[in-house]
Design a protein around this motif. Structure first.
Motif, PDB file in Angstrom:
ATOM      1  N   GLY A 132       0.806  -1.216   0.000  1.00 18.75           N
ATOM      2  CA  GLY A 132       0.000   0.000   0.000  1.00 18.75           C
ATOM      3  C   GLY A 132       0.837   1.263   0.000  1.00 18.75           C
ATOM      4  O   GLY A 132       1.875   1.338   0.680  1.00 18.75           O
ATOM      5  N   ALA A 184      -0.742   5.518   5.419  1.00 19.67           N
ATOM      6  CA  ALA A 184       0.045   4.737   6.367  1.00 19.67           C
ATOM      7  C   ALA A 184       1.338   4.251   5.719  1.00 19.67           C
ATOM      8  O   ALA A 184       2.428   4.413   6.290  1.00 19.67           O
ATOM      9  CB  ALA A 184      -0.790   3.557   6.863  1.00 19.67           C
ATOM     10  N   GLY A 185       1.225   3.672   4.519  1.00 17.81           N
ATOM     11  CA  GLY A 185       2.391   3.103   3.841  1.00 17.81           C
ATOM     12  C   GLY A 185       3.449   4.156   3.543  1.00 17.81           C
ATOM     13  O   GLY A 185       4.640   3.953   3.818  1.00 17.81           O
ATOM     14  N   SER A 215       1.912  -1.869  -4.624  1.00 17.84           N
ATOM     15  CA  SER A 215       0.628  -1.161  -4.631  1.00 17.84           C
ATOM     16  C   SER A 215       0.119  -1.064  -6.060  1.00 17.84           C
ATOM     17  O   SER A 215       0.913  -0.888  -6.989  1.00 17.84           O
ATOM     18  CB  SER A 215       0.808   0.243  -4.055  1.00 17.84           C
ATOM     19  OG  SER A 215      -0.387   0.973  -4.172  1.00 17.84           O
ATOM     20  N   PRO A 216      -1.201  -1.180  -6.274  1.00 11.64           N
ATOM     21  CA  PRO A 216      -1.716  -1.075  -7.647  1.00 11.64           C
ATOM     22  C   PRO A 216      -1.708   0.353  -8.175  1.00 11.64           C
ATOM     23  O   PRO A 216      -2.013   0.585  -9.331  1.00 11.64           O
ATOM     24  CB  PRO A 216      -3.146  -1.600  -7.537  1.00 11.64           C
ATOM     25  CG  PRO A 216      -3.503  -1.429  -6.111  1.00 11.64           C
ATOM     26  CD  PRO A 216      -2.241  -1.486  -5.308  1.00 11.64           C
ATOM     27  N   LYS A 227     -13.728   7.464  -3.043  1.00  8.58           N
ATOM     28  CA  LYS A 227     -12.669   6.831  -2.259  1.00  8.58           C
ATOM     29  C   LYS A 227     -11.318   7.030  -2.928  1.00  8.58           C
ATOM     30  O   LYS A 227     -10.317   7.215  -2.269  1.00  8.58           O
ATOM     31  CB  LYS A 227     -13.008   5.328  -2.163  1.00  8.58           C
ATOM     32  CG  LYS A 227     -12.284   4.551  -1.122  1.00  8.58           C
ATOM     33  CD  LYS A 227     -12.930   4.665   0.234  1.00  8.58           C
ATOM     34  CE  LYS A 227     -12.110   4.088   1.360  1.00  8.58           C
ATOM     35  NZ  LYS A 227     -10.815   4.708   1.606  1.00  8.58           N
ATOM     36  N   ARG A 274     -11.166  -4.885   2.555  1.00  8.32           N
ATOM     37  CA  ARG A 274     -10.677  -5.356   1.260  1.00  8.32           C
ATOM     38  C   ARG A 274     -10.661  -6.888   1.269  1.00  8.32           C
ATOM     39  O   ARG A 274     -10.339  -7.493   2.304  1.00  8.32           O
ATOM     40  CB  ARG A 274      -9.263  -4.846   1.010  1.00  8.32           C
ATOM     41  CG  ARG A 274      -9.216  -3.357   0.757  1.00  8.32           C
ATOM     42  CD  ARG A 274      -7.943  -2.962   0.031  1.00  8.32           C
ATOM     43  NE  ARG A 274      -7.806  -1.522  -0.022  1.00  8.32           N
ATOM     44  CZ  ARG A 274      -8.374  -0.736  -0.944  1.00  8.32           C
ATOM     45  NH1 ARG A 274      -9.113  -1.269  -1.888  1.00  8.32           N
ATOM     46  NH2 ARG A 274      -8.191   0.569  -0.925  1.00  8.32           N
ATOM     47  N   VAL A 333      -8.560  -9.081   0.235  1.00  5.66           N
ATOM     48  CA  VAL A 333      -7.305  -9.698   0.651  1.00  5.66           C
ATOM     49  C   VAL A 333      -7.162  -9.693   2.184  1.00  5.66           C
ATOM     50  O   VAL A 333      -6.655 -10.639   2.789  1.00  5.66           O
ATOM     51  CB  VAL A 333      -6.091  -9.022  -0.060  1.00  5.66           C
ATOM     52  CG1 VAL A 333      -6.044  -7.547   0.188  1.00  5.66           C
ATOM     53  CG2 VAL A 333      -4.769  -9.641   0.349  1.00  5.66           C
ATOM     54  N   ILE A 359      -1.208  -1.275   9.700  1.00  2.60           N
ATOM     55  CA  ILE A 359      -1.384   0.134  10.069  1.00  2.60           C
ATOM     56  C   ILE A 359      -2.436   0.785   9.173  1.00  2.60           C
ATOM     57  O   ILE A 359      -2.714   0.302   8.072  1.00  2.60           O
ATOM     58  CB  ILE A 359      -0.040   0.918   9.980  1.00  2.60           C
ATOM     59  CG1 ILE A 359       0.675   0.675   8.642  1.00  2.60           C
ATOM     60  CG2 ILE A 359       0.870   0.567  11.123  1.00  2.60           C
ATOM     61  CD1 ILE A 359       1.991   1.439   8.486  1.00  2.60           C
ATOM     62  N   ALA A 388     -11.433   5.826  11.494  1.00  4.97           N
ATOM     63  CA  ALA A 388     -10.210   5.607  10.718  1.00  4.97           C
ATOM     64  C   ALA A 388      -9.921   6.885   9.944  1.00  4.97           C
ATOM     65  O   ALA A 388     -10.718   7.305   9.117  1.00  4.97           O
ATOM     66  CB  ALA A 388     -10.448   4.454   9.756  1.00  4.97           C
ATOM     67  N   THR A 389      -8.800   7.512  10.238  1.00  3.46           N
ATOM     68  CA  THR A 389      -8.480   8.763   9.549  1.00  3.46           C
ATOM     69  C   THR A 389      -7.035   8.764   9.055  1.00  3.46           C
ATOM     70  O   THR A 389      -6.211   7.959   9.502  1.00  3.46           O
ATOM     71  CB  THR A 389      -8.654   9.984  10.481  1.00  3.46           C
ATOM     72  OG1 THR A 389      -7.704   9.860  11.546  1.00  3.46           O
ATOM     73  CG2 THR A 389     -10.040  10.099  11.035  1.00  3.46           C
ATOM     74  N   TYR A 425      -4.056  22.734   5.171  1.00  2.00           N
ATOM     75  CA  TYR A 425      -4.006  21.775   4.057  1.00  2.00           C
ATOM     76  C   TYR A 425      -2.882  22.083   3.076  1.00  2.00           C
ATOM     77  O   TYR A 425      -2.335  21.172   2.470  1.00  2.00           O
ATOM     78  CB  TYR A 425      -5.383  21.652   3.377  1.00  2.00           C
ATOM     79  CG  TYR A 425      -6.268  20.709   4.164  1.00  2.00           C
ATOM     80  CD1 TYR A 425      -6.762  21.090   5.403  1.00  2.00           C
ATOM     81  CD2 TYR A 425      -6.553  19.425   3.718  1.00  2.00           C
ATOM     82  CE1 TYR A 425      -7.513  20.226   6.179  1.00  2.00           C
ATOM     83  CE2 TYR A 425      -7.313  18.563   4.489  1.00  2.00           C
ATOM     84  CZ  TYR A 425      -7.793  18.964   5.713  1.00  2.00           C
ATOM     85  OH  TYR A 425      -8.526  18.098   6.483  1.00  2.00           O
TER      86      TYR A 425
END
Ligand code: FAD
Length: 568
Positions: free
Chosen positions: A49, A53-54, A72-73, A175, A319, A321, A354, A454-455, A538
């Motif tokens: 990912g 997180a990644g 990651s895709p 998303k 997901r 997986v 994570i 989840a943020t 931001y």
């Protein structure tokens, strides 16, 4: 009804917030060690990912210490908080993405990236099975396997339709970057379609009815963006049809933005009412056909409304997986992977999870609290009075402030109230409580704790924390009695402090250059000045100077020239 010292010490060992924890769960100690005769080689770290997180993990990891592979895709990082702004062209899609290879440029020789999707995690073989996201190789087969010493799962979450009929087929989602681009094109399509000749007024009303299902931050921000796009740009470009446009939010709860302070929810509802955005609270969508949304409320029963475009932002799901992996390791009936406080997946050596695909569970803490209560049951009757339960918790919190601190940091401040609620009537102080009932109450508390949202903030902090642990792993092994190390009361050791989430506040842009913010210390701020705070936060949070410049120039372009309504 006091717990014995040794049990209380056990509890404190489990719950300490100050790095005193001594447990068998180690960020590295239980991971595979190399046979001593082999020449030392770098351990292989595989990261799944490239989201919040990644990338946060990769950014802070000293990659020269490991052989790092990233899978990651999508070969970029996307700044998701600005996705709603992409739906209406306030910022361009390319302004909020950063190529992953660019982000890792300085670490290039230590990191390998594969644009592929992981479809299976095989914990027993310490390998992940992947499929190329960019076509197949010469054999016509794009599948390959990558082995690891440590696996970092940062796969995020997917949309959750709660199996509502017709949602997958008829709704748009928000998303990914492509979702935002699709929405942008379709919004313009709706306006062009409604401008065609021979379209009845009723049809125009239907085509220009934009429905947002879910009144959380994403749904609210998208509604606000749509409204701004409409009043600032589209009314000038499509004056003949402006009166037919309607924006509706459908929310199952009592209020929109219900994870925010009540004052913010009320401010948003009043603002939306003034702006003409319809907010239907207390309605649950039960079906979406190609032209009707059917919703249900307790008071009005089933109601169907015609719509032109529906955007579903009502929940996050697991997901496939992750689901498959959870089944392998016995974590069934869960939405996300359960980890300990060092972010290691329960019962899995060398696998860390994570971000949105994981949540920390304090099963150990709960078990220990349960043990303490059993100790309080001196006469072995299997029952305690509610007052005794309360006294024990109070006593633990007074004698061991770390426990209360721990509860605070884990959003468990009201544990006593939760237990009382779960057990029943909180006024019957002398009520006798069955220990089994109490266990049920504990699991209730446990589920309350798990519902922390989840943020991106949580994901980024977890990535940073885990990278620090990985960076110090060798040092801790070389100096096992270093300052962060403390031997516990018999149950094991741990090299690192547990992960602690630090909440830095949250924003909700509400359109018309107004925003609401909940800041640390229970500060609430709303209005135009908050919007400027939003702009500065931001802009500063952008991952590179390139995206920062692009985003700021997009905002400036929008101020001067308005949004681009071309359908490309
Ligand atoms: P993600 O960022 O989703 O990353 C998951 C990664 O895994 C992606 O790179 C994906 O390509 C990759 N992946 C997926 N499947 C596979 C596979 N099979 N194999 C390999 N890789 C895979 N949070 C905030 O704190 N503030 C906000 O204002 C905010 N606004 C938001 C607005 C929107 C529209 C959305 C959708 C979310 C928002 N969030 C916000 C939430 C935030 O984006 C998430 O909490 C955050 O992205 C979680 O990070 P993550 O790394 O766990 O997952």
């Amino acid at each position: 009804t006091h717990p014995s010292v040794s049990t209380a010490a056990l509890l404190v060992a489990a719950a300490s917030g100050g790095g005193l924890v001594a447990y068998a769960d180690s960020a590295g100690e239980n991971a595979s060690s190399e046979p001593s005769q082999e020449a030392p080689r770098k351990k292989k770290v595989v990261v799944l990912g490239t989201g919040w997180a990644g990338t946060s993990f990769l950014k802070d990891l000293d990659c020269s210490k490991y052989e790092v592979k990233v899978i990651s895709p999508r070969n970029y990082f996307a700044f998701t908080p600005l996705l709603p702004s992409v739906t209406c062209g306030t910022v361009e899609a390319r302004s909020i993405v950063e190529p992953i290879r660019k982000m890792l440029e300085k670490k290039r020789k230590d990191v390998t990236f594969y644009e592929a999707e992981c479809f299976k995690i095989d914990a027993s073989k310490k390998a992940v099975h992947c499929r190329s996201a960019v076509g197949t190789n010469f054999d016509g087969n794009g599948d390959f396997m990558v082995d690891y010493d440590y696996l970092v799962v940062a796969l995020g979450a997917t949309v959750n339709t709660f199996n509502t009929p017709g949602v997958m087929e008829n709704c748009y989602f928000l998303k990914e970057v492509e979702d935002a681009q699709k929405i942008r094109r379709n919004v313009i399509d709706c306006f062009e379609k409604a401008s065609l000749p021979n379209i009845s007024e009723e049809e125009k009303r239907k085509i220009l009815h934009f429905v947002i299902i879910g009144g959380g931050p994403t749904g609210v921000e998208f509604a606000a963006e749509m409204h701004d796009f409409l009043v600032e740009d589209l009314v000038k470009l499509y004056p003949a049809i402006q009166d037919f446009v309607k924006i509706t939010i459908i929310q199952s709860g009592e209020h929109i933005l219900n994870m925010f302070d009540q004052r913010i929810a009320t401010f948003a509802e009043i603002k939306f009412q003034r702006d003409g955005i319809e907010v239907n609270t207390g309605f649950r969508v039960v079906k979406v056909s190609d032209d009707l949304i059917t919703m249900k409320s307790k008071s009005l029963g089933e109601v169907s409304v015609p719509y032109g475009m529906a955007v579903w932002s009502a929940g996050v799901g697991t997901r496939p997986v992750i689901m498959d992996f959870m089944q392998q390791i016995g974590q069934t009936n869960r939405r996300v992977l359960a980890t300990n406080e060092w972010l290691r997946v329960h019962e899995c050596d060398s696998i860390y999870a994570i971000g949105d695909c994981a949540s920390i569970t304090q099963r150990k803490i709960m078990d220990d609290i349960s043990t303490v209560f059993k100790m309080a049951d001196k006469d072995n009757s299997g029952t305690l009075t509610l007052k005794e339960i309360n006294d024990v918790i109070e006593d633990i919190c007074i004698r061991y402030p770390q426990v209360e601190l721990y509860m605070k940091s884990m959003h468990m401040l009201d544990i006593r109230d939760l237990i009382k609620d779960a057990i029943g009537d909180s006024h019957k102080e002398s009520m006798v409580v069955d220990i089994e009932e109490f266990k049920k109450a504990l699991s209730h508390v446990d589920s309350q704790v798990k519902s922390v949202p989840a943020t991106a903030q949580v994901a980024a902090q977890q990535g940073h924390y885990l990278a620090e642990c990985f960076n110090k792993m060798d040092q801790c092994k070389e100096h096992p009695e270093g300052p962060l190390r403390m031997t516990g009361t018999g149950s094991g050791r741990h090299n690192f402090r547990p992960f602690r989430y630090k909440h830095l506040g949250q924003f909700a842009p509400l359109g018309g250059e107004q925003a609401a913010a909940e800041l640390p210390g229970d500060w609430v701020s709303m209005g135009h000045s908050t919007q400027w705070l939003w702009y500065s936060v931001y802009a500063s949070k952008q991952v590179s100077w390139r995206t920062r410049m692009l985003v700021v120039s997009d905002w400036t372009r929008r101020f001067i020239f308005g949004r681009d309504s071309s359908r490309i």
